[in-house]
Design an enzyme around this catalytic site. Structure first.
Site, PDB file in Angstrom:
ATOM      1  N   TRP A  12      21.355 -12.980  37.293  1.00 33.29           N
ATOM      2  CA  TRP A  12      22.644 -13.611  37.021  1.00 33.29           C
ATOM      3  C   TRP A  12      23.160 -13.791  35.642  1.00 33.29           C
ATOM      4  O   TRP A  12      24.047 -13.599  35.058  1.00 33.29           O
ATOM      5  CB  TRP A  12      22.919 -14.405  38.127  1.00 33.29           C
ATOM      6  CG  TRP A  12      24.291 -15.179  38.244  1.00 33.29           C
ATOM      7  CD1 TRP A  12      24.596 -16.422  38.678  1.00 33.29           C
ATOM      8  CD2 TRP A  12      25.577 -14.500  38.098  1.00 33.29           C
ATOM      9  NE1 TRP A  12      26.011 -16.576  38.575  1.00 33.29           N
ATOM     10  CE2 TRP A  12      26.557 -15.300  38.211  1.00 33.29           C
ATOM     11  CE3 TRP A  12      26.080 -13.161  37.631  1.00 33.29           C
ATOM     12  CZ2 TRP A  12      28.149 -15.219  38.127  1.00 33.29           C
ATOM     13  CZ3 TRP A  12      27.142 -12.862  37.335  1.00 33.29           C
ATOM     14  CH2 TRP A  12      28.227 -13.906  37.694  1.00 33.29           C
ATOM     15  N   ARG A  32      12.111 -18.524  28.339  1.00 32.11           N
ATOM     16  CA  ARG A  32      10.716 -19.309  27.725  1.00 32.11           C
ATOM     17  C   ARG A  32       9.743 -18.159  27.612  1.00 32.11           C
ATOM     18  O   ARG A  32       8.704 -18.131  26.729  1.00 32.11           O
ATOM     19  CB  ARG A  32      10.162 -20.080  28.993  1.00 32.11           C
ATOM     20  CG  ARG A  32      11.017 -21.291  29.185  1.00 32.11           C
ATOM     21  CD  ARG A  32      10.138 -22.150  30.166  1.00 32.11           C
ATOM     22  NE  ARG A  32      10.998 -23.495  30.262  1.00 32.11           N
ATOM     23  CZ  ARG A  32      11.168 -24.362  29.558  1.00 32.11           C
ATOM     24  NH1 ARG A  32      10.435 -24.438  28.297  1.00 32.11           N
ATOM     25  NH2 ARG A  32      11.718 -25.489  29.885  1.00 32.11           N
ATOM     26  N   ALA A 140      24.667  -9.993  41.305  1.00 28.73           N
ATOM     27  CA  ALA A 140      24.440  -9.773  39.757  1.00 28.73           C
ATOM     28  C   ALA A 140      24.468  -8.210  39.466  1.00 28.73           C
ATOM     29  O   ALA A 140      24.946  -7.650  38.544  1.00 28.73           O
ATOM     30  CB  ALA A 140      23.044 -10.236  39.183  1.00 28.73           C
ATOM     31  N   LYS A 191      26.791 -21.545  51.017  1.00 24.27           N
ATOM     32  CA  LYS A 191      26.589 -20.088  51.705  1.00 24.27           C
ATOM     33  C   LYS A 191      25.202 -19.520  51.584  1.00 24.27           C
ATOM     34  O   LYS A 191      25.032 -18.601  52.271  1.00 24.27           O
ATOM     35  CB  LYS A 191      27.373 -19.224  50.856  1.00 24.27           C
ATOM     36  CG  LYS A 191      27.179 -19.254  49.245  1.00 24.27           C
ATOM     37  CD  LYS A 191      26.412 -17.883  48.754  1.00 24.27           C
ATOM     38  CE  LYS A 191      26.111 -18.238  47.267  1.00 24.27           C
ATOM     39  NZ  LYS A 191      25.150 -16.879  46.897  1.00 24.27           N
ATOM     40  N   THR A 248      27.090 -12.781  50.330  1.00 25.86           N
ATOM     41  CA  THR A 248      25.772 -13.039  50.484  1.00 25.86           C
ATOM     42  C   THR A 248      25.379 -13.092  51.797  1.00 25.86           C
ATOM     43  O   THR A 248      24.154 -12.463  51.910  1.00 25.86           O
ATOM     44  CB  THR A 248      25.772 -14.867  50.295  1.00 25.86           C
ATOM     45  OG1 THR A 248      25.996 -15.066  48.940  1.00 25.86           O
ATOM     46  CG2 THR A 248      24.386 -15.156  50.828  1.00 25.86           C
ATOM     47  N   SER A 254      21.496  -9.643  48.271  1.00 26.51           N
ATOM     48  CA  SER A 254      21.481 -11.015  48.234  1.00 26.51           C
ATOM     49  C   SER A 254      20.119 -11.578  48.547  1.00 26.51           C
ATOM     50  O   SER A 254      19.429 -11.245  49.686  1.00 26.51           O
ATOM     51  CB  SER A 254      22.425 -11.351  49.621  1.00 26.51           C
ATOM     52  OG  SER A 254      22.114 -12.749  49.900  1.00 26.51           O
TER      53      SER A 254
END
Length: 334
Positions: A12, A32, A140, A191, A248, A254
């Site tokens: 995302w 990272r 995404a 959700k 979702t 999802s």
């Protein structure tokens, strides 16, 4: 040119970086792992999370938070919700005095049951008017493929919401402004819990009637909690409520629905975690959502059952008790 820092190199965070770059922003992503940053900078691809998606040339990546934050007008936070407070303790001293902090996270903090905007306010020491939330049907991969989608950008300061709207408005991504931060965050967090329940039902071989019942009653649970927490009821009928819930609960993309499906097929939570590449926010947040419900005296039976399965070890079959949880006649409630 608007400069944006995106903290988090997951699916995302990467997809929203694409949106910002396509909207004309200068985008620096932070993560990272040096190998992820190198892949983004040299191959213009995040092949771990969005393989095959070419990133716009306006996106660069770094492992240095100070470099990412330099000159950033919008600081987009796309890290796992349970790590946010600790991360912000590290990043807060580097923030400029006028940066807008944007939450892409859809969770509720364990222990405190704080929404993400509340964690940002406390950990970064910024006022509500500098905190915005993006919520809606945000799968995404579809957005990264530039398939048409809409979302909500919410902030208590309407001018800030409008600025963020302009920064992420593209031909395929249409953001709508809202000042109901509470409602947008609750819709996004709850959700995920309902998505787990629908996934379990699907994994158990239940049909569309069962899943439609869980989706509809799940929306009612969310709205009841929102009502006592001061949210606008209209929010739950829109993109940040019903829209996000439908996406979702219905899409194989999802993470929460997919995780729930694995449980419904007989995997343990530990097995499903090992089999999943990314975090399913509802697995941890369901307990925090339950804490909020009890704090405000709101009945949330689907949430209670998800917690009992995910954290107390009960089998998913107990979820079917939701459909006959009361022997007395009940008034219709949407």
């Amino acid at each position: 040119m608007t400069r944006c820092a995106v903290f988090g190199m997951g699916s995302w965070g990467t997809a929203f970086s694409i949106v910002l770059a396509d909207a004309g922003c200068d985008v620096v992503m932070w993560g990272r792992r040096p190998e992820r940053a190198d892949a983004i900078n040299t191959r213009h691809e995040n092949d771990e999370y969005l393989p095959g998606i070419a990133l716009p040339p306006g996106i660069e990546a770094t492992t240095d938070p100070a470099k990412a934050l330099e000159g950033a007008e919008f600081v987009v936070l796309a890290v796992p919700s349970q790590t946010l407070r600790g991360n912000l303790a590290e990043w807060a001293p580097l923030l400029s005095d006028d940066a807008i902090l944007v939450s892409l996270m859809k969770g509720v903090e364990l222990g405190t049951a704080s929404r993400m905007s509340e964690v940002i306010r406390e950990a970064a020491g910024v006022p509500d008017g500098r905190i915005a939330v993006v919520s809606g049907p945000n799968l995404a991969l579809e957005i990264a493929r530039r398939q048409p989608a809409a979302s909500v950008v919410a902030c208590t300061d309407e001018e800030v919401a409008s600025r963020l709207q302009a920064a992420c408005h593209t031909s395929y991504f249409r953001p709508y402004t809202n000042t109901d931060v509470v409602g947008c965050e609750l819709g996004g967090a709850v959700k995920n819990v309902i998505g787990l329940a629908v996934g379990m039902a699907d994994g158990m071989g239940m049909g569309d009637n069962t899943k439609a019942t869980l989706i509809t009653r799940g929306l009612a649970e969310t709205a009841r909690l929102g009502a006592v927490m001061g949210a606008d009821a209209h929010t739950f009928a829109g993109l940040a409520g019903l829209g996000d819930l439908v996406a979702t609960c219905s899409s194989p993309l999802s993470r929460n629905r997919t995780f729930g499906e694995k449980l419904g097929r007989g995997m343990t939570v530990e097995e499903a975690v090992r089999d999943s590449r990314q975090v399913a926010e509802g697995v941890k947040s369901c307990r925090s959502v339950q804490t909020l419900a009890r704090r405000y005296g709101v009945e949330m039976p689907i949430t209670d059952v998800v917690v009992s399965i995910v954290h107390d070890g009960k089998p998913p079959s107990v979820g079917m008790a939701l459909l006959s949880r009361s022997a007395k006649p009940e008034r219709y409630e949407a």
